[in-house]
Design an enzyme around this catalytic site. Sequence first.
Site, mmCIF file in Angstrom:
data_model
loop_
_atom_site.group_PDB
_atom_site.id
_atom_site.type_symbol
_atom_site.label_atom_id
_atom_site.label_comp_id
_atom_site.label_asym_id
_atom_site.label_seq_id
_atom_site.Cartn_x
_atom_site.Cartn_y
_atom_site.Cartn_z
ATOM 1 N N CYS A 196 -13.379 48.252 11.564
ATOM 2 C CA CYS A 196 -12.710 46.944 11.488
ATOM 3 C C CYS A 196 -13.440 46.007 10.538
ATOM 4 O O CYS A 196 -12.832 45.125 9.950
ATOM 5 C CB CYS A 196 -12.615 46.332 12.875
ATOM 6 S SG CYS A 196 -14.216 46.229 13.688
ATOM 7 N N GLU A 205 -4.053 45.085 5.833
ATOM 8 C CA GLU A 205 -5.127 45.988 6.254
ATOM 9 C C GLU A 205 -4.648 47.432 6.095
ATOM 10 O O GLU A 205 -3.617 47.821 6.636
ATOM 11 C CB GLU A 205 -5.492 45.736 7.724
ATOM 12 C CG GLU A 205 -6.630 46.633 8.192
ATOM 13 C CD GLU A 205 -6.893 46.542 9.698
ATOM 14 O OE1 GLU A 205 -5.933 46.676 10.479
ATOM 15 O OE2 GLU A 205 -8.053 46.363 10.073
ATOM 16 N N LYS A 223 -8.014 52.290 29.312
ATOM 17 C CA LYS A 223 -6.982 53.099 28.644
ATOM 18 C C LYS A 223 -7.496 53.357 27.229
ATOM 19 O O LYS A 223 -7.351 52.512 26.343
ATOM 20 C CB LYS A 223 -5.657 52.326 28.613
ATOM 21 C CG LYS A 223 -4.406 53.190 28.665
ATOM 22 C CD LYS A 223 -4.226 54.078 27.456
ATOM 23 C CE LYS A 223 -3.751 53.333 26.235
ATOM 24 N NZ LYS A 223 -3.821 54.159 25.008
ATOM 25 N N GLU A 279 -10.043 41.705 19.911
ATOM 26 C CA GLU A 279 -10.719 42.016 18.642
ATOM 27 C C GLU A 279 -9.708 42.797 17.806
ATOM 28 O O GLU A 279 -9.310 43.891 18.204
ATOM 29 C CB GLU A 279 -11.952 42.898 18.880
ATOM 30 C CG GLU A 279 -13.006 42.291 19.779
ATOM 31 C CD GLU A 279 -13.753 41.144 19.148
ATOM 32 O OE1 GLU A 279 -13.556 40.868 17.951
ATOM 33 O OE2 GLU A 279 -14.527 40.501 19.870
#
Length: 485
Positions: A287, A389, A177, A253
Amino acid sequence: MKKQLKNFVAGEFVTTGSTFDIYNPVTGTAHAEAFEADKALVDRAVSAARTALKGEWGSMPLQKRRALLGKVADLIEARFDEFLAAEVADTGKPVSLASHIDIPRGAANFRVFADGIANVSTETFEMDTPDGRGAINYSVRKPLGVIAIISPWNLPLLLMTWKVAPALACGNTIIVKPSEETPSTATLLAEVIKEAGIPDGVFNLVHGFGPDSAGEFLTSHPGVDAITFTGETRTGSAIMRAASETVKALSFEMGGKNPGIVFADADFDAAVEGIGRAIFANTGQVCLATERVYVERPIFDRFVQAMKEKAEAMHIGLPQDAETNFGPLVSAEHRDKVLSYYKLAVEEGATVVTGGGVPKFGDERDNGYYVQPTIITGLPETARCVKEEIFGPIAHIAPFDTEEEAVAMANDTEYGLASSIWTTNLTCAHRVAGQIEAGINWVNCWFLRDLRTPFGGTKMSGIGREGGIHSINFYSEPVNICVKL
Ligand code: NAD
């Protein structure tokens, strides 16, 4: 005419009654539409994957499986320009970046894991038995089964194949997906998988969103044995809840708020170059990107000035222009989020050294999702802009006086993905690197990746590790056989 992106289930490309648009971030116009998978189609994909596990794929000799993965890599390379155009259309990232990182690494992942699976060993233990004849235990690797792969939009092909390749190398069947923002290269990969001759049902692709859509249908599906996910920490926690009902294996992750630490004895130019890349590469949507920089006080002012110059020298242009090294953010929604942090930084009392707004072009890019490269200083460590973040091209730079203080500030975060340390004092480098609470730590470099090394985060940045044997250990499980002699 918009491109149409179909689902791929049991070896067939499938449309549905509902579509959603995919926008080009450079111009803000829809360039493609994807057919959204409903629950019934996700069910079909899971059952196709289950059936394929028991078919030709399940008993295929390893050498043949490896050859098929090699063919997938070859075919991606043969259609390099198509993959490149699709990735650039979905993300707006510079061609110079996608042609060097995203597409070549997407192909390389298949070769890395086709080789990797040929070079793994299993354990053997000899044991004593009361009759003195003993027994031998040995383990064999089995695939985990049906695996759901949920991937993000920032490095769409690269991060998806980083999971697809080892999952297939280990003999699993999968349902992918991709992110709803960037489904184009995943759809091309389905074509390549079919062309390579991978049996029907081994690789399935469903398009859609997260909650109450294909993402959630998959992660809560009782027919899925394991989930491998890359994305936001908040999404990971929703997936964990959904997966808990049927106790699925998980590999996560997730987000980061990565520090860079620059000591006064660092090679100044190398540190500016490296940290600049770590802040602005892929418009900060990596990331592993650095959003907090700690600089030893004697060089603080000079470093901030150098980063200002670096930010202002970024070439914000059309993806196809060779000198472009800074593209738009992925979506209008993400740009709103990043701009809200630019505003918050000012409200929290930051000094905006450079940037903080939206660039003006006077052409079609004004409808795209651009923001300025931004450097801020002066915030307390408790500020939200230092803690949360942002996932954009912004970093806060703060001074430090002692090594202990730098380490304490770097570790004062709920995340633990990556760090970079810049110094010419090797003893200090090893000492500091060993104290940072993050899974991936660089000394005098950033994003230098050996694909065999463990990749993943501590704390809220992840569960488990990918890369080399670590991926293979997740996508397979050892089964012990005990033979009495
Ligand atoms: P996201 O979490 O919004 O989406 C990731 C994927 O999860 C998408 O495919 C999305 O449709 C799906 N999803 C969303 N909600 C879901 C739900 N409830 N159930 C099932 N699936 C769901 O992440 P993003 O915005 O695409 O990516 C950016 C984030 O990813 C950042 O936080 C970044 O740090 C992180 N990231 C981490 C790594 C890493 O290796 N640690 C790499 C790249 C990106």
